[in-house]
Design an enzyme around this catalytic site. Sequence first.
Site, PDB file in Angstrom:
ATOM      1  N   LYS A  11      20.864   7.641 -37.644  1.00  0.00           N
ATOM      2  CA  LYS A  11      21.103   6.444 -38.295  1.00  0.00           C
ATOM      3  C   LYS A  11      22.195   6.593 -39.444  1.00  0.00           C
ATOM      4  O   LYS A  11      22.390   7.828 -39.879  1.00  0.00           O
ATOM      5  CB  LYS A  11      19.998   5.705 -38.684  1.00  0.00           C
ATOM      6  N   TYR A  51      18.105  -2.974 -30.290  1.00  0.00           N
ATOM      7  CA  TYR A  51      16.708  -3.289 -31.070  1.00  0.00           C
ATOM      8  C   TYR A  51      16.670  -4.770 -30.301  1.00  0.00           C
ATOM      9  O   TYR A  51      15.513  -5.181 -31.128  1.00  0.00           O
ATOM     10  CB  TYR A  51      16.789  -3.303 -32.354  1.00  0.00           C
ATOM     11  N   ASN A 114      14.812   5.755 -41.970  1.00  0.00           N
ATOM     12  CA  ASN A 114      14.009   6.808 -41.554  1.00  0.00           C
ATOM     13  C   ASN A 114      14.972   7.714 -40.712  1.00  0.00           C
ATOM     14  O   ASN A 114      14.333   8.416 -39.748  1.00  0.00           O
ATOM     15  CB  ASN A 114      12.721   6.277 -40.976  1.00  0.00           C
ATOM     16  N   HIS A 117      16.523   7.748 -34.674  1.00  0.00           N
ATOM     17  CA  HIS A 117      16.077   7.022 -33.607  1.00  0.00           C
ATOM     18  C   HIS A 117      15.954   7.902 -32.458  1.00  0.00           C
ATOM     19  O   HIS A 117      16.899   8.891 -32.247  1.00  0.00           O
ATOM     20  CB  HIS A 117      16.990   5.725 -33.138  1.00  0.00           C
ATOM     21  N   GLU A 128      18.710   2.749 -22.638  1.00  0.00           N
ATOM     22  CA  GLU A 128      19.502   3.105 -24.022  1.00  0.00           C
ATOM     23  C   GLU A 128      20.783   4.173 -23.778  1.00  0.00           C
ATOM     24  O   GLU A 128      21.806   3.785 -24.267  1.00  0.00           O
ATOM     25  CB  GLU A 128      18.536   3.799 -25.368  1.00  0.00           C
TER      26      GLU A 128
HETATM   27  P1  DAT Z   1      10.624   3.792 -34.003  1.00  0.00           P
HETATM   28  O1  DAT Z   1      12.151   3.818 -34.537  1.00  0.00           O
HETATM   29  O2  DAT Z   1       9.973   4.943 -34.562  1.00  0.00           O
HETATM   30  O3  DAT Z   1      10.737   3.850 -32.608  1.00  0.00           O
HETATM   31  P2  DAT Z   1      10.238   1.011 -33.965  1.00  0.00           P
HETATM   32  O4  DAT Z   1      10.734   0.960 -32.517  1.00  0.00           O
HETATM   33  O5  DAT Z   1       8.974   0.421 -34.203  1.00  0.00           O
HETATM   34  O6  DAT Z   1       9.906   2.596 -34.537  1.00  0.00           O
HETATM   35  O7  DAT Z   1      11.160   0.245 -34.949  1.00  0.00           O
HETATM   36  C1  DAT Z   1      12.484   0.557 -35.018  1.00  0.00           C
HETATM   37  C2  DAT Z   1      13.049   0.755 -36.426  1.00  0.00           C
HETATM   38  O8  DAT Z   1      12.881  -0.627 -37.058  1.00  0.00           O
HETATM   39  C3  DAT Z   1      12.335   1.766 -36.998  1.00  0.00           C
HETATM   40  O9  DAT Z   1      12.784   2.967 -36.874  1.00  0.00           O
HETATM   41  C4  DAT Z   1      12.436   1.234 -38.645  1.00  0.00           C
HETATM   42  C5  DAT Z   1      12.404  -0.254 -38.327  1.00  0.00           C
HETATM   43  N1  DAT Z   1      11.162  -0.699 -38.633  1.00  0.00           N
HETATM   44  C6  DAT Z   1      10.016  -0.892 -37.880  1.00  0.00           C
HETATM   45  N2  DAT Z   1       8.873  -1.469 -38.656  1.00  0.00           N
HETATM   46  C7  DAT Z   1       9.515  -1.968 -39.787  1.00  0.00           C
HETATM   47  C8  DAT Z   1       8.989  -2.707 -40.916  1.00  0.00           C
HETATM   48  N3  DAT Z   1       7.671  -2.923 -40.750  1.00  0.00           N
HETATM   49  N4  DAT Z   1       9.859  -2.737 -41.964  1.00  0.00           N
HETATM   50  C9  DAT Z   1      11.064  -2.441 -41.768  1.00  0.00           C
HETATM   51  N5  DAT Z   1      11.545  -1.731 -40.835  1.00  0.00           N
HETATM   52  C10 DAT Z   1      10.824  -1.544 -39.653  1.00  0.00           C
HETATM   53 MG    MG Z   2      11.182   2.406 -31.394  1.00  0.00          MG
END
Ligand code: DAT
Ligand code: MG
Length: 151
Positions: A11, A51, A114, A117, A128
């Site tokens: 990212k 997303y 974080n 991805h 994807e």
């Molecule tokens: P991952 O990236 O581990 O697959 P995810 O698909 O649940 O996690 O969410 C996608 C991204 O969205 C994640 O990397 C960071 C952001 N995100 C997720 N939950 C969040 C939250 N509660 N607040 C802010 N950003 C969040």
């Molecule tokens: Mg995810």
Amino acid sequence: MTLERTFVAIKPDGVQRGLISEILGRFETKGFKLVGLKQLTPSKELAEKHYGVHKDRPFFSGLVDFITSGPVVAMVWEGEGVIASARKLIGATKPLEAEPGTIRGDLAVNIGRNVIHGSDGPDTAAFEIDLWFQKNELVDWTPSDQSWRVE
Ligand code: DAT
Ligand code: MG
């Protein structure tokens, strides 16, 4: 042996912090094969599709703004079990809960920053890869040490 492919992206925070080689190297040294690699600043359209599953979440617009804010390094990695293994290498979504030794556990603090991805399953991986890469951008090749990797 069933070969899989998964989509991984460093990212904008990972790129801006100079972590490309550190992150890419985790997958390379693990023994997975890189079959797609490019740097791009994603369009809003691409980010919203990527997303899309989160479109009703309160963090969605901030997430799209962030992922489109600068260059991303998009990758496709191939190997046995690579989809689940990449998720393990990446670690938990909340970096403070990610185990040391994982990418997020070692390199990040904030859930909104974080650094990486990774596709979360076979269907997402196929979607994807198709979303981010043209077919002719993926490279079929055989590493010269292939016989040391299998069996
Ligand atoms: P991952 O990236 O581990 O697959 P995810 O698909 O649940 O996690 O969410 C996608 C991204 O969205 C994640 O990397 C960071 C952001 N995100 C997720 N939950 C969040 C939250 N509660 N607040 C802010 N950003 C969040
Ligand atoms: Mg995810």
